[in-house]
Write an enzyme that holds these catalytic residues in place. Structure first.
Site, PDB file in Angstrom:
ATOM      1  CG  ASN A   1      -1.710   1.095   1.182  1.00  0.00           C
ATOM      2  OD1 ASN A   1      -1.836   2.013   0.346  1.00  0.00           O
ATOM      3  ND2 ASN A   1      -2.745   1.083   2.189  1.00  0.00           N
TER       4      ASN A   1
ATOM      5  CE  LYS B   1      -0.510  -0.285   6.897  1.00  0.00           C
ATOM      6  NZ  LYS B   1      -1.850   0.225   7.230  1.00  0.00           N
TER       7      LYS B   1
ATOM      8  NE  ARG C   1      -6.378   1.124  -0.001  1.00  0.00           N
ATOM      9  CZ  ARG C   1      -6.409   2.139   0.821  1.00  0.00           C
ATOM     10  NH1 ARG C   1      -5.486   2.613   1.255  1.00  0.00           N
ATOM     11  NH2 ARG C   1      -7.808   2.758   0.758  1.00  0.00           N
TER      12      ARG C   1
ATOM     13  CG  HIS D   1     -12.600   2.015   3.034  1.00  0.00           C
ATOM     14  ND1 HIS D   1     -13.229   3.119   3.712  1.00  0.00           N
ATOM     15  CD2 HIS D   1     -11.329   2.494   3.224  1.00  0.00           C
ATOM     16  CE1 HIS D   1     -12.764   3.930   3.986  1.00  0.00           C
ATOM     17  NE2 HIS D   1     -11.441   3.730   3.858  1.00  0.00           N
TER      18      HIS D   1
ATOM     19  N   GLY E   1     -12.205   3.579  10.101  1.00  0.00           N
ATOM     20  CA  GLY E   1     -11.088   4.038  10.530  1.00  0.00           C
ATOM     21  C   GLY E   1     -10.994   5.531  10.433  1.00  0.00           C
ATOM     22  CG  ASN E   2      -7.755   9.187  10.164  1.00  0.00           C
ATOM     23  OD1 ASN E   2      -8.374   9.607  10.900  1.00  0.00           O
ATOM     24  ND2 ASN E   2      -6.702   9.647   9.368  1.00  0.00           N
TER      25      ASN E   2
ATOM     26  CG  ASP F   1      -6.469   8.502  17.694  1.00  0.00           C
ATOM     27  OD1 ASP F   1      -7.457   7.966  18.175  1.00  0.00           O
ATOM     28  OD2 ASP F   1      -5.230   8.008  17.112  1.00  0.00           O
TER      29      ASP F   1
END
Ligand code: AMP
Length: 396
Positions: free
Chosen positions: A8, A15, A89, A178, A208-209, A281
């Site tokens: 990713n 990542k 991705r 997603h 998620g974020n 967060d």
């Protein structure tokens, strides 16, 4: 046995996860961050240990070489020939990709053409793809699109009620995001329900974020909350989600913002961060609930909108077997799951507060007599990428 690398690539990060297939075992995973800076970080997890080094990394090609050299140094692979495929991705596959695709000149040209629709993501993915093609010549690369799973939406769902020529000329429509995560957790939920996926109605909440909700009927996506870009839908860590578009002109007049400046605000300075003024967060906001009204409000706005989407998809699908919570918040925040489920009590869904204490592992979080089940299911996007690499390279 095959070793597959799932990647990713972001604008300054890379990542990765190396998986053994078909056993679906994670051999190692890590991330290179702050690429392009003198103090980039490289973190790798292997054999239960986590190591982090700070070093200068010029570009993505150098990051890829660093990771691959390190795999050899640690004897995770003996030589690079052991890596039989790389999956990337890709956030935006637009109207071109209903499925993952082997990367060749045509695939690259299409991902490039779609950069306009995902200016923060697709250019970074291309840098990652080119870096792997350079460092691992001859190894097949596969693109796995976040949008593919949503290509089954019907025109009355993916079209906006804007002039039709916008769609004809510029392909303005809903694409979603997603998709890999929504598909994975929906299939796991069908197994937990003990039903063939073709007979299920499931709503998946990837929180998620970035966050999106998807209605999955019979295993295919019938609606999703993100739109042309990942800004549409529910409020997120820094994104506003849906707003009245007139606000843009109003704020441009009041504060002299340009469209680009306003979009930066809606993408990066809104959501949890914008409303609370404290953090993007959810952990930080949950800590301040009793001392800072705006932290509570930022969360409440999001929970309400999540429940609104679930109610709407329940009606659209004509019922519901299960709701799934996944990604950073969905997997870890008991409070978020509780607050959403309590808002849906009218549907006969009942939370099991004890089960809902779970974090990060597959758990049924509703009571036995709940009319609709809810599950916590950790997402595994990298695994889905690796599966697609195996499927497409074996078909070749
Ligand atoms: P993701 O984008 O899926 O990595 O999710 C990241 C987000 O998950 C973070 O920004 C947090 O808001 C949230 N998160 C992670 N761990 C927790 C936790 N233990 N409790 C509440 N929220 C969490």
């Amino acid at each position: 046995m095959k070793k597959i690398m799932a990647v990713n690539a972001g604008s300054s990060s890379l990542k990765f996860q190396l998986l053994e297939m078909p056993d679906e075992v994670i051999i190692t995973e890590g991330i290179v961050e702050r690429i392009g800076l003198k103090d980039a970080y490289y973190t790798i997890k292997f054999n239960g240990d986590k190591e982090k080094v700070v070093l200068p990394i010029k570009d993505h090609a150098e990051a890829v070489k660093l990771v691959l050299d390190d795999l050899i140094k640690r004897e995770i692979v003996k030589d690079l020939q052991e890596i039989s495929g790389v999956g990337h991705r890709i956030v935006q596959g637009g109207w071109y990709f209903q499925d993952s695709a082997i990367i060749n000149d045509d695939t690259i040209a299409k991902i490039e053409e779609l950069c306009d629709l995902a200016p923060l993501h697709n250019p970074a993915h291309l840098i990652g793809i080119r870096a792997f093609l350079k460092v691992l010549p001859g190894v097949p690369n596969v693109a796995v699109f976040d949008t593919s799973f949503h290509q089954t939406m019907k025109p009355d769902t993916y079209m906006y009620a804007t002039p039709y020529e916008w769609y004809e000329k510029y392909k303005i429509r809903k694409y979603g995001a997603h998709g890999t995560s929504h598909k994975y957790v929906a299939y796991v939920a069908a197994k937990l329900l003990n039903k063939p996926i073709e007979e299920t109605k499931i709503i998946t909440c990837h929180l998620g974020n970035g966050a999106s909700i998807t209605a999955v009927k019979g295993g295919i996506c019938v609606d999703t909350s993100m739109g042309l870009t990942p800004l549409e839908g529910i409020p997120m860590g820094t994104r506003s989600g849906n707003i009245d578009p007139t606000i843009l002109e109003y704020m441009a007049k009041k504060e002299g913002f340009t469209i680009s400046e306003l979009l930066v605000i809606l993408n990066r300075k809104s959501g949890y961060l914008g409303v609370s003024g404290v953090s993007n967060d959810s952990r930080d906001l949950e800590k301040c609930l009793d001392t800072n009204e705006r932290c509570r409000l930022a969360l409440d706005i999001q929970y309400k909108r999540i429940a609104d989407y679930i109610g709407s998809y329940y009606i659209q699908m004509g019922g519901l077997d299960a709701i799934v919570f996944t990604a950073g918040i969905g997997e870890n925040s008991s409070r978020c799951r509780e607050q959403v489920i309590n808002r849906l009590a009218v549907l006969g869904i009942k939370l099991d507060p004890e089960a809902n204490k779970a974090r990060g592992e597959i758990t049924e979080i509703t009571t036995k007599d709940s009319l609709i089940k809810a599950f916590l299911i950790p997402t595994k996007e990298e695994l889905m990428i690796a599966r697609d690499v195996v499927r497409l390279t074996e078909q070749k």
